[in-house]
Design an enzyme around this catalytic site. Structure first.
Site, PDB file in Angstrom:
ATOM      1  N   LYS A  66       0.844  -1.206   0.000  1.00  0.00           N
ATOM      2  CA  LYS A  66       0.000   0.000   0.000  1.00  0.00           C
ATOM      3  C   LYS A  66       0.879   1.255   0.000  1.00  0.00           C
ATOM      4  O   LYS A  66       0.587   2.234  -0.687  1.00  0.00           O
ATOM      5  CB  LYS A  66      -0.928   0.003   1.220  1.00  0.00           C
ATOM      6  CG  LYS A  66      -2.127  -0.929   1.046  1.00  0.00           C
ATOM      7  CD  LYS A  66      -2.869  -1.147   2.345  1.00  0.00           C
ATOM      8  CE  LYS A  66      -3.829  -2.327   2.211  1.00  0.00           C
ATOM      9  NZ  LYS A  66      -4.239  -2.909   3.479  1.00  0.00           N
ATOM     10  N   GLN A 110      -4.955  -1.955   9.644  1.00  0.00           N
ATOM     11  CA  GLN A 110      -4.700  -3.249   9.020  1.00  0.00           C
ATOM     12  C   GLN A 110      -5.221  -4.373   9.915  1.00  0.00           C
ATOM     13  O   GLN A 110      -4.934  -4.421  11.112  1.00  0.00           O
ATOM     14  CB  GLN A 110      -3.190  -3.411   8.766  1.00  0.00           C
ATOM     15  CG  GLN A 110      -2.818  -4.645   7.984  1.00  0.00           C
ATOM     16  CD  GLN A 110      -3.382  -4.674   6.564  1.00  0.00           C
ATOM     17  OE1 GLN A 110      -3.435  -3.645   5.892  1.00  0.00           O
ATOM     18  NE2 GLN A 110      -3.805  -5.841   6.117  1.00  0.00           N
ATOM     19  N   ASP A 133     -11.685   1.794   4.261  1.00  0.00           N
ATOM     20  CA  ASP A 133     -12.055   0.399   4.013  1.00  0.00           C
ATOM     21  C   ASP A 133     -13.563   0.200   3.874  1.00  0.00           C
ATOM     22  O   ASP A 133     -13.997  -0.893   3.501  1.00  0.00           O
ATOM     23  CB  ASP A 133     -11.579  -0.478   5.187  1.00  0.00           C
ATOM     24  CG  ASP A 133     -10.184  -1.025   4.978  1.00  0.00           C
ATOM     25  OD1 ASP A 133      -9.901  -1.512   3.868  1.00  0.00           O
ATOM     26  OD2 ASP A 133      -9.386  -0.983   5.939  1.00  0.00           O
TER      27      ASP A 133
HETATM   28  N1  GUN Z   1      -6.612  -7.440   5.988  1.00  0.00           N
HETATM   29  C1  GUN Z   1      -6.892  -8.220   4.912  1.00  0.00           C
HETATM   30  N2  GUN Z   1      -7.626  -7.537   4.018  1.00  0.00           N
HETATM   31  C2  GUN Z   1      -7.806  -6.303   4.529  1.00  0.00           C
HETATM   32  C3  GUN Z   1      -8.473  -5.138   4.047  1.00  0.00           C
HETATM   33  O1  GUN Z   1      -9.074  -5.115   2.968  1.00  0.00           O
HETATM   34  N3  GUN Z   1      -8.439  -4.056   4.872  1.00  0.00           N
HETATM   35  C4  GUN Z   1      -7.798  -4.075   6.075  1.00  0.00           C
HETATM   36  N4  GUN Z   1      -7.832  -2.958   6.806  1.00  0.00           N
HETATM   37  N5  GUN Z   1      -7.167  -5.131   6.546  1.00  0.00           N
HETATM   38  C5  GUN Z   1      -7.175  -6.240   5.764  1.00  0.00           C
END
Ligand code: GUN
Length: 295
Positions: A66, A110, A133
């Site tokens: 990211k 995360q 998200d």
């Molecule tokens: N962990 C696995 N996929 C995701 C996601 O799409 N967003 C977040 N914040 N954590 C994750």
């Protein structure tokens, strides 16, 4: 569904067409770079704050990817790394600070979080207008109601990949395998909102193969390596494989046994399918939230 009702009849099916997630993500990022440049020129650079608690290797990799993507499109990002024994209140305090800061447009915590921290409390603490998200209950509700708002990134990426196939969605049938809050439930809702007839399957579903067999679109998001058999797939169907499973020999496989799925119409590779699109959609949501906050 009778063959005459299928959206997939009449295809000359020899080999599944690979849906190139990297190429699609590159296109999205090029488009976003232009938006970010325009916003920056206007005096505000979209800014994403990422919170990572602990050192889960998969999470570290996601966060690194990211970060790179942000750098690529010019989104400003800041990382908040907390130790694996951080308390819930430490995370909540940090979120409250990020909610308050004008410069921050988007917050990403995360997942998964360590067991001493309640995920629902943390997600509910994020300002819904900074929820990159789309996991906050307000934004989940907005998705259910078909109201605008940030949508979860993996499902949003899947919708963009489906669009690249050119197959019309209204009236199509989809079977979603997996009912997680991150992928299964929101992709089902996005598909319903796009006039697709959706069947949800999960670990207690009886005769899973029968549900997969009837589907024009199969979304496999169960986290079990090669669990969905290619022989279950309807000829010509679109297969979206969300799984990322590391095998003992170090190779990565999806949730679909692609060796037996050559008769699918379109299939996402693993890696290089859904994964890059998830990251592109984080950036897209971040830019969208930044634009909304400027209004
Ligand atoms: N962990 C696995 N996929 C995701 C996601 O799409 N967003 C977040 N914040 N954590 C994750």
């Amino acid at each position: 569904m009778s063959p005459s009702n299928s959206i997939l009849t009449g295809r000359d099916i020899r080999m599944a067409h690979l849906i190139d997630g990297n190429a699609c993500a590159d296109q999205q990022c090029a488009r976003l770079s232009a938006s970010v440049a325009a916003l920056t020129h206007g005096g505000h650079t979209p800014t994403l704050a990422v919170i990572l608690v602990g050192e889960n290797p998969a999470s570290l990799l996601y966060v690194r990817n990211k970060t790179r993507a942000c750098q690529r499109v010019g989104v400003r990002h800041e990382q908040h790394l907390l130790p694996s024994d951080a308390t819930e209140s430490a995370v909540l305090t940090l979120i409250a600070q990020l909610n308050e800061r004008e410069a921050i447009d988007a917050i990403l915590v995360q997942l998964p979080l360590p067991p001493q921290i309640r995920t629902e409390q943390v997600i509910a603490a994020i300002d819904p207008s900074k929820d990159v998200d789309g996991f906050h209950p307000v934004n989940v509700g907005r998705l259910m109601l078909g109201l605008p708002g940030p949508r979860p990134c993996t499902p949003l990426g899947i919708m963009a990949l489906l669009e690249t196939t050119g197959v019309p969605l209204p009236g199509a049938t989809a079977t979603v395998v997996g009912r997680s809050a991150i992928v299964g439930k929101p992709i089902a809702q996005l598909l319903i909102n796009a006039d697709v007839t959706v069947t949800m399957c999960h670990s207690k579903t009886r005769a899973l193969a029968d549900h997969v067999r009837t589907a024009d679109i199969v979304v496999a998001a169960i986290g079990r390596p090669q669990y969905v058999q290619g022989t279950w797939i309807k000829p010509g169907a679109i297969v979206i494989d969300v799984g990322i499973n590391r095998q003992p020999d170090g190779t990565i496989v999806g949730d679909v046994d692609r060796a037996t799925a050559a008769h699918a119409g379109h299939i996402t590779p693993v890696p290089g399918g859904v994964g890059p699109m998830t990251i592109a959609m984080v950036l897209q949501n971040c830019v969208m939230l930044a634009k909304q906050r400027l209004q």
